[in-house]
Design an enzyme around this catalytic site. Structure first.
Site, PDB file in Angstrom:
ATOM      1  N   CYS A   1       0.918  -1.424  -0.187  1.00 32.26           N
ATOM      2  CA  CYS A   1      -0.388  -0.253   0.135  1.00 32.26           C
ATOM      3  C   CYS A   1       1.442   1.389   0.302  1.00 32.26           C
ATOM      4  O   CYS A   1       1.967   1.349  -0.249  1.00 32.26           O
ATOM      5  CB  CYS A   1      -1.331  -0.457   1.060  1.00 32.26           C
ATOM      6  SG  CYS A   1      -2.459   1.129   0.824  1.00 32.26           S
TER       7      CYS A   1
ATOM      8  N   ASP B   1      -3.633   1.123  10.196  1.00 33.69           N
ATOM      9  CA  ASP B   1      -4.760   1.874  10.009  1.00 33.69           C
ATOM     10  C   ASP B   1      -5.322   2.387  11.286  1.00 33.69           C
ATOM     11  O   ASP B   1      -5.657   3.082  11.842  1.00 33.69           O
ATOM     12  CB  ASP B   1      -6.020   1.822   9.321  1.00 33.69           C
ATOM     13  CG  ASP B   1      -5.568   1.673   7.733  1.00 33.69           C
ATOM     14  OD1 ASP B   1      -5.061   1.248   6.707  1.00 33.69           O
ATOM     15  OD2 ASP B   1      -5.733   3.447   7.646  1.00 33.69           O
TER      16      ASP B   1
ATOM     17  N   LYS C   1      -4.032  -2.157   5.707  1.00 31.98           N
ATOM     18  CA  LYS C   1      -4.755  -2.513   3.953  1.00 31.98           C
ATOM     19  C   LYS C   1      -4.667  -4.014   3.658  1.00 31.98           C
ATOM     20  O   LYS C   1      -3.470  -4.898   4.194  1.00 31.98           O
ATOM     21  CB  LYS C   1      -3.867  -1.987   3.018  1.00 31.98           C
ATOM     22  CG  LYS C   1      -4.112  -2.056   1.791  1.00 31.98           C
ATOM     23  CD  LYS C   1      -5.367  -1.453   0.824  1.00 31.98           C
ATOM     24  CE  LYS C   1      -5.966  -0.161   1.447  1.00 31.98           C
ATOM     25  NZ  LYS C   1      -7.220   0.387   1.594  1.00 31.98           N
TER      26      LYS C   1
END
Ligand code: RUB
Length: 321
Positions: free
Chosen positions: A131, A200, A211
């Site tokens: 990502c 995240d 991701k």
């Protein structure tokens, strides 16, 4: 008050986050803080209560855009934590100062994290990325600034191909880059010294939510003996997981995976198939070697201590009335 009563800058930012024009946990946090500041700056509320209600509504609209990156609710919490003012102007200035200080801290934290992460990277190392993570890239940047030569194997990262953003950024820094499709990652794990990813959210047990595809990469890396390093500011620590909540995994539209024409063909087929598109997955702590934050490097199992220290036992939800 309805969502239409928030300032257009807030609505625009919320839309940009939902459509991933603004994406990546740190960028989302920065944008959310900026949007709260815009609401305060542009408001024509005539009482502090009215301004507070507007801010709550703005926070709610922002909060509801994407569910997985905890940087978003954490940003809303931080900006609205200690704002005060007996009149509208004082309250406005308090929000503006709070948002500005949050955005400054965010930037500085990433810089500090980068310097700490760079200590794990040796001259001549190759990293494999997944990502596009600005926290992960800050480690590479700091290593480059220390004069180290770093190379990268960059996973494309389907379906939205955020790996291309990583590849472009690394090329701008003159890092030799090899782009591979996701399914080629295992083949090249023997050629890399570190898997380097962002996050995240990080749960209290040290699980890393990042991701989709991160967990498979980490399992393969463990199998090959390649260390997995997660670069994540403390803003990515998910305080609700301290009290048993789980992190919601965002499911995105199937149009990111198949085209409308492909869907039309499937619909004509009685044995057609479903498409699911989870945006994130959970990597258990046993596959992670280190979580690098601006406060230092931690084994994943010990982030709970940091989480308690930073968030305490009770978390506020300023987007609720
Ligand atoms: C982005 C993603 C990134 C983290 C960390 O997902 O998973 O690895 O957000 O990014 P999406 P950063 O593209 O769906 O937002 O380190 O920049 O905060």
């Amino acid at each position: 008050m309805t969502s239409t009563s928030v300032h257009p800058d807030v609505a625009e930012t919320a839309d940009a986050i939902a459509t991933m024009e603004i994406r990546g946990a740190a960028a989302i946090a920065d944008a959310a803080a900026g949007a709260l500041a815009a609401q305060a700056r542009e408001s024509d509320a005539d009482t502090p209560e009215a301004l507070r209600a507007e801010l709550r509504e703005a926070a709610r609209v922002l909060y509801e855009t994407r569910p997985t990156a905890v940087s978003l609710p954490n940003a809303l919490r931080f900006v609205m934590a200690d704002v005060e003012g007996d009149d509208v102007e004082d309250l406005r200035q308090s929000v503006l100062a709070s948002a500005e200080s949050f955005q400054r801290d965010l930037d500085q934290a990433q810089g500090r994290l980068g310097e700490i992460g760079a200590n794990r990277l040796r001259d001549g190392d190759t990293v494999m990325t997944h990502c596009h993570s600005t926290d992960a890239l800050s480690c590479v940047k700091a290593a480059l600034d220390q004069g180290k030569h770093i190379e990268a194997i960059v996973k494309e990262t389907r379906p939205r191909k955020q790996g291309h953003i990583t590849a472009e950024q690394l090329r701008e820094w003159d890092v030799p880059v090899t782009l591979v499709v996701d399914s080629a990652a295992r083949r090249y794990l023997n050629d890399v010294d570190h898997v380097l990813v962002g996050a995240d959210s990080i749960a209290a047990d040290g699980s890393v939510i990042n991701k989709i595809g991160t967990s498979g990469l980490a399992v393969n890396a463990r199998d090959r003996g390649t260390p997995v390093m997660v670069a994540a500011q403390t803003l990515k620590l998910h305080p609700d997981t301290l009290t048993g909540h789980t992190v919601e995994i965002e499911m995105r539209d199937e149009t990111e995976v198949i085209t409308d024409e492909e869907r039309a063909e499937i619909q004509g087929d009685p044995d057609g198939f479903d498409v699911v598109n989870p945006a994130f997955d959970v990597t258990p702590p046993r596959y992670v070697d280190a979580i690098v934050t601006e406060r230092g490097q931690f084994p994943p199992e010990s982030v709970v201590v940091l989480m308690r220290e930073l968030f305490g036992s009770e978390t506020k939800r300023p987007w609720e009335a």
